[in-house]
Design a protein around this motif. Structure first.
Motif, PDB file in Angstrom:
ATOM      1  N   GLU A  69     -53.042  -5.532  -6.825  1.00  0.00           N
ATOM      2  CA  GLU A  69     -51.704  -6.076  -6.503  1.00  0.00           C
ATOM      3  C   GLU A  69     -50.907  -4.805  -6.075  1.00  0.00           C
ATOM      4  O   GLU A  69     -50.303  -5.182  -4.623  1.00  0.00           O
ATOM      5  CB  GLU A  69     -50.835  -6.578  -7.635  1.00  0.00           C
TER       6      GLU A  69
ATOM      7  N   GLN B  11     -52.670  -4.221  -2.736  1.00  0.00           N
ATOM      8  CA  GLN B  11     -52.497  -5.231  -1.728  1.00  0.00           C
ATOM      9  C   GLN B  11     -50.838  -5.268  -1.108  1.00  0.00           C
ATOM     10  O   GLN B  11     -50.610  -5.407   0.137  1.00  0.00           O
ATOM     11  CB  GLN B  11     -52.601  -6.792  -2.253  1.00  0.00           C
ATOM     12  N   ASN B  12     -49.831  -4.840  -2.063  1.00  0.00           N
ATOM     13  CA  ASN B  12     -48.573  -4.614  -1.601  1.00  0.00           C
ATOM     14  C   ASN B  12     -48.396  -3.406  -0.558  1.00  0.00           C
ATOM     15  O   ASN B  12     -47.697  -3.447   0.333  1.00  0.00           O
ATOM     16  CB  ASN B  12     -47.523  -4.354  -2.710  1.00  0.00           C
ATOM     17  N   ASN B  13     -49.241  -2.427  -0.773  1.00  0.00           N
ATOM     18  CA  ASN B  13     -49.109  -1.136  -0.051  1.00  0.00           C
ATOM     19  C   ASN B  13     -49.871  -1.540   1.530  1.00  0.00           C
ATOM     20  O   ASN B  13     -49.241  -1.207   2.401  1.00  0.00           O
ATOM     21  CB  ASN B  13     -49.856   0.021  -0.408  1.00  0.00           C
TER      22      ASN B  13
ATOM     23  N   ARG C 230     -49.795  -4.654   2.747  1.00  0.00           N
ATOM     24  CA  ARG C 230     -48.935  -5.479   3.472  1.00  0.00           C
ATOM     25  C   ARG C 230     -47.659  -4.619   3.995  1.00  0.00           C
ATOM     26  O   ARG C 230     -47.142  -4.934   5.004  1.00  0.00           O
ATOM     27  CB  ARG C 230     -48.302  -6.391   2.408  1.00  0.00           C
ATOM     28  N   SER C 231     -47.311  -3.750   3.470  1.00  0.00           N
ATOM     29  CA  SER C 231     -45.983  -3.044   3.893  1.00  0.00           C
ATOM     30  C   SER C 231     -46.493  -2.024   5.119  1.00  0.00           C
ATOM     31  O   SER C 231     -45.620  -1.627   5.853  1.00  0.00           O
ATOM     32  CB  SER C 231     -45.560  -2.219   2.725  1.00  0.00           C
TER      33      SER C 231
END
Length: 113
Positions: free
Chosen positions: A102, A105-107, A109-110
């Motif tokens: 997760e 994935q967040n990295n 997306r950012s």
């Protein structure tokens, strides 16, 4: 010394610990009686604790403060042995892998505009 659970810490008395420590030194015929007595005293102390804290429920307050599943699994793992410990440790590793996934994935997306 064995690791204590939260319930052990708040409900056990020295007398119960003394009985448990003396258990291996007693004759076999006395060990079963003392084992049952120690568990009975633990139960009695727990019931007394619950009834005496009706207006101030320490057990409920603790459960609200610690809501992280990983903390709970880690605490359980510390007091388990054998196959149960292995299963809990597998769950901990699965949770950690999911968190890492997760996070990655967040990295991503950012970074994407």
């Amino acid at each position: 010394m064995e690791p204590y659970s939260f319930l052990d810490e708040i409900a056990e008395e020295d007398s119960v610990q003394i009985l448990k420590a003396a258990l291996p030194y007693l004759p076999a015929s006395g060990q079963s009686f003392i084992s049952v007595l120690a568990k009975f005293l633990e139960l009695q102390n727990t019931v007394r604790l619950i009834h005496s804290n009706r207006g101030n429920p320490q057990l409920c307050a603790q459960s609200r403060e610690k809501g992280d599943p990983l903390e709970m699994l880690s605490a359980c793992s510390k007091v388990c042995h054998g196959a149960a410990k292995e299963r809990i440790d597998t769950l901990i590793n699965a949770f950690l892998m999911i968190q890492m996934f997760e996070l990655s994935q967040n990295n991503e997306r950012s970074k994407t505009p």
